[in-house]
Design an enzyme around this catalytic site. Structure first.
Site, PDB file in Angstrom:
ATOM      1  N   TYR A  99      -3.237  -3.211  -2.720  1.00  0.00           N
ATOM      2  CA  TYR A  99      -3.920  -4.510  -2.697  1.00  0.00           C
ATOM      3  C   TYR A  99      -2.955  -5.674  -2.534  1.00  0.00           C
ATOM      4  CZ  TYR A  99      -2.029  -4.753  -7.374  1.00  0.00           C
ATOM      5  OH  TYR A  99      -1.147  -4.766  -8.429  1.00  0.00           O
ATOM      6  N   GLY A 100      -1.643  -5.423  -2.559  1.00  0.00           N
ATOM      7  CA  GLY A 100      -0.685  -6.525  -2.646  1.00  0.00           C
ATOM      8  C   GLY A 100       0.283  -6.568  -1.477  1.00  0.00           C
ATOM      9  N   THR A 101       1.564  -6.660  -1.821  1.00  0.00           N
ATOM     10  CA  THR A 101       2.605  -6.866  -0.810  1.00  0.00           C
ATOM     11  C   THR A 101       2.839  -5.645   0.073  1.00  0.00           C
ATOM     12  OG1 THR A 101       4.333  -6.169  -2.340  1.00  0.00           O
ATOM     13  CG2 THR A 101       3.806  -8.518  -2.289  1.00  0.00           C
ATOM     14  N   LEU A 102       2.217  -4.502  -0.281  1.00  0.00           N
ATOM     15  CA  LEU A 102       2.397  -3.306   0.551  1.00  0.00           C
ATOM     16  C   LEU A 102       1.371  -3.218   1.678  1.00  0.00           C
ATOM     17  CD1 LEU A 102       3.036  -0.612  -2.244  1.00  0.00           C
ATOM     18  CD2 LEU A 102       4.723  -1.435  -0.605  1.00  0.00           C
TER      19      LEU A 102
ATOM     20  N   GLU B   8       7.786   0.189  -7.487  1.00  0.00           N
ATOM     21  CA  GLU B   8       6.897  -0.672  -8.266  1.00  0.00           C
ATOM     22  C   GLU B   8       7.320  -0.764  -9.735  1.00  0.00           C
ATOM     23  OE1 GLU B   8       5.002  -2.562  -6.774  1.00  0.00           O
ATOM     24  OE2 GLU B   8       4.724  -1.593  -4.856  1.00  0.00           O
TER      25      GLU B   8
END
Ligand code: PCA
Length: 156
Positions: free
Chosen positions: A7-10, A82
């Site tokens: 859901y994020g920077t990936l 992470e």
């Protein structure tokens, strides 16, 4: 093999997506897009503007993201990347599938008949209490209107 909800920077187009594409880290295959069945607070916090899914199901908003199937090597890479389990914890989450490009035909590859899938997600239960009161996002974009661009690790 494991399924991970990103859901994020990936995500595609976000600052850390390249690590999913790097074969030296293992294998990751995009399967589709979805939204968490439960709402969660997705906040951008700290001096580096990092996105965090707070492990508080029932608060916040239903969060959009991408579904990947990864091999064991990529899963261990991501755990390390992470900071799992100190920063994020890898926890199960149920996701409503909105777009599916994954392989069809084998039950373990397909969404359940209710259109949901169980995935891992990097969420956190180790956050400062005031983070819950930060604005709740439903779809992360480092360059979004929030004006809190992610500060990449190489710049810290
Ligand atoms: N990386 C993981 C968790 C938050 C982050 O920036 C992700 O994209 O899902």
């Amino acid at each position: 093999m494991a399924r991970v909800f990103i859901y994020g920077t990936l995500k595609r187009g976000q600052p850390n997506h390249k690590v999913l594409l790097d074969g030296a880290n293992g294998r990751a295959a995009f399967q589709g897009r979805g939204r968490t069945v439960e709402p969660y607070p997705l906040v951008i916090a700290g001096e580096h503007n990092i996105p965090w899914l707070l492990n508080l199901p029932g608060q916040g908003r239903r969060v959009a993201g991408e579904i990947y199937v990864v091999d064991e090597q990529m899963l261990s890479f991501l755990d390390e990347f992470e900071g799992c389990p100190d920063m994020y914890q890898r926890t199960p989450v149920r996701v409503t599938v909105l777009e599916w490009e994954g392989r069809q035909g084998t039950p373990e590859e397909m969404p359940a008949t209710d259109g949901t899938l169980q995935c891992f997600v990097y969420s956190t239960a180790s956050y400062a209490p005031e983070w819950v009161r930060l604005p709740h996002h439903d779809s992360y974009d480092s360059r979004g209107e929030h004006g809190l661009p992610y500060n990449p690790r190489e710049n810290r």
